[in-house]
Design an enzyme around this catalytic site. Structure first.
Site, short mmCIF file in Angstrom:
data_model
loop_
_atom_site.label_atom_id
_atom_site.label_comp_id
_atom_site.label_asym_id
_atom_site.label_seq_id
_atom_site.Cartn_x
_atom_site.Cartn_y
_atom_site.Cartn_z
N GLU A 71 -10.88 3.97 -1.29
CA GLU A 71 -11.72 4.49 0.01
C GLU A 71 -12.66 5.45 0.13
O GLU A 71 -12.32 6.49 -0.36
CB GLU A 71 -10.44 5.03 1.23
CG GLU A 71 -9.26 5.41 0.44
CD GLU A 71 -8.41 5.05 -0.48
OE1 GLU A 71 -8.86 3.88 -0.83
OE2 GLU A 71 -7.30 5.09 -0.35
N LYS A 127 2.99 3.62 -5.52
CA LYS A 127 2.38 2.58 -6.70
C LYS A 127 3.75 2.46 -7.65
O LYS A 127 3.47 1.29 -8.18
CB LYS A 127 1.57 3.44 -7.67
CG LYS A 127 -0.09 4.17 -6.89
CD LYS A 127 -0.09 2.84 -5.31
CE LYS A 127 -1.14 3.39 -3.93
NZ LYS A 127 -1.15 2.72 -2.68
N ASN A 135 -5.16 -0.40 -4.44
CA ASN A 135 -4.80 0.41 -5.54
C ASN A 135 -4.65 0.23 -6.89
O ASN A 135 -3.82 0.65 -7.37
CB ASN A 135 -4.08 1.54 -4.92
CG ASN A 135 -4.14 2.14 -3.26
OD1 ASN A 135 -3.54 2.95 -2.57
ND2 ASN A 135 -5.62 2.94 -3.03
N ASP A 143 0.58 -1.11 -0.31
CA ASP A 143 -0.21 -0.30 -0.01
C ASP A 143 1.04 1.37 0.09
O ASP A 143 0.59 2.31 0.31
CB ASP A 143 -1.25 -0.01 1.25
CG ASP A 143 -2.22 1.09 1.12
OD1 ASP A 143 -2.71 1.47 2.48
OD2 ASP A 143 -2.50 1.54 0.01
C1 77K Z 1 2.90 10.03 0.14
N1 77K Z 1 2.22 9.08 0.11
C2 77K Z 1 2.71 8.35 1.36
N2 77K Z 1 2.22 6.65 0.74
C3 77K Z 1 1.64 7.42 -0.69
C4 77K Z 1 1.33 5.31 -1.18
N3 77K Z 1 -0.76 5.66 -1.25
C5 77K Z 1 -0.68 6.57 -2.33
O1 77K Z 1 -0.61 6.88 -2.75
C6 77K Z 1 -2.39 5.77 -1.93
C7 77K Z 1 -3.31 6.96 -2.89
C8 77K Z 1 -4.73 6.96 -3.35
C9 77K Z 1 -5.56 8.20 -3.87
C10 77K Z 1 -5.06 9.65 -3.57
C11 77K Z 1 -5.69 10.73 -4.06
C12 77K Z 1 -6.89 9.40 -5.41
F1 77K Z 1 -7.16 11.63 -5.85
C13 77K Z 1 -6.96 8.90 -5.24
C14 77K Z 1 -6.27 7.92 -4.47
C15 77K Z 1 -5.10 6.43 -2.22
C16 77K Z 1 -4.25 4.86 -1.51
O2 77K Z 1 -5.35 4.27 -0.93
C17 77K Z 1 -3.05 5.00 -2.08
O3 77K Z 1 -2.72 4.11 -0.80
C18 77K Z 1 1.82 7.96 -1.20
MG MG Z 2 -3.81 2.44 -0.93
#
Ligand code: 77K
Ligand code: MG
Length: 214
Positions: A199, A144, A170, A141
């Site tokens: 989510e 990506k 995701n 998670d």
């Molecule tokens: C900065 N960073 C630290 N950890 C991470 C890794 N996680 C994600 O990036 C992540 C992003 C989204 C998401 C964000 C914007 C949107 F419009 C749609 C979905 C959803 C998730 O469930 C995620 O896990 C990023």
């Molecule tokens: Mg996620």
């Protein structure tokens, strides 16, 4: 200065949840994300699928890549049998600081080891640093674009055994096309898709469950 969203999420946990009660911590975060501010936790809908995969597997050794505020960490750890261990890797120090407090509020610190740093730096050190031979369950998670290289790295480090289950969040939104293509076409994995929603929204998303065949 203005607080951060993870700080406000932690405040909501400390205000609404009962110390030592993981379910109340999960409910407090879901309430905050539905009624106050969206945050990128796996959430309650995909979280129920995560729960069923973990409960069926009863893993002893779990790796989580991407802790964020510790929501899925708490969801997984609350289901683990006594003596089972969860190692969770988080690159972002601010997220890690919040996650430690969320995990502590849930009373699950004895089952969880939160490690700050880059997944590619820590995956090769699982054996000598944590005494881990292989993992039973891995929840992906984090960033990506790291799902595929880190999966290949876990293979190369001998951290996956016949039957290890990878569960990736995701796979539709934001999406992990290179990872999906790999686990769905590799003869080393049996992969299946669990359709769900991003989510706290109506957008499609899902989890990919991939069993390593050795
Ligand atoms: C900065 N960073 C630290 N950890 C991470 C890794 N996680 C994600 O990036 C992540 C992003 C989204 C998401 C964000 C914007 C949107 F419009 C749609 C979905 C959803 C998730 O469930 C995620 O896990 C990023
Ligand atoms: Mg996620």
């Amino acid at each position: 200065t203005r607080s951060t969203r993870p700080q406000r999420l932690l405040k909501a946990v400390q205000k609404r949840a009962t110390r030592g009660d993981p379910q109340s911590v999960i409910s407090a975060i879901d309430h905050f994300c539905r009624h106050s501010e969206w945050a990128m936790n796996v959430g309650d809908e995909k979280g129920s699928i995560l729960d069923s995969v973990v409960s069926e597997l009863n893993p002893e050794k779990v790796l989580e890549l991407g802790t964020y505020c510790g929501y899925s960490t708490v969801r997984i750890a609350r289901l683990l049998p006594p003596g089972a261990r969860l190692i969770t890797l988080e690159f972002n120090a601010d997220y890690a600081a919040i996650a430690r407090q969320v995990i502590s509020w849930a009373g699950l610190e004895d089952k969880i080891q939160l490690v700050e740093g880059a997944s590619e730096d820590w995956i090769p050190r699982m054996k000598e640093h944590f005494g881990i031979e292989t993992f039973d369950f891995v929840f992906l998670d984090h960033w990506k674009d790291r799902y595929l290289p880190d999966t290949k790295l876990m293979e190369d480090c001998g951290l996956l055994r016949k039957g290890t289950v990878l569960l990736a969040d995701n796979v539709i939104c934001p999406g992990v096309p290179d990872y999906l293509e790999y686990v769905r076409n590799s003869l080393s994995y049996k992969s299946s898709y669990f359709k769900s929603h991003l989510e706290y929204t109506k957008a499609e998303d899902g989890l990919e469950k991939s069993v390593f065949l050795g």
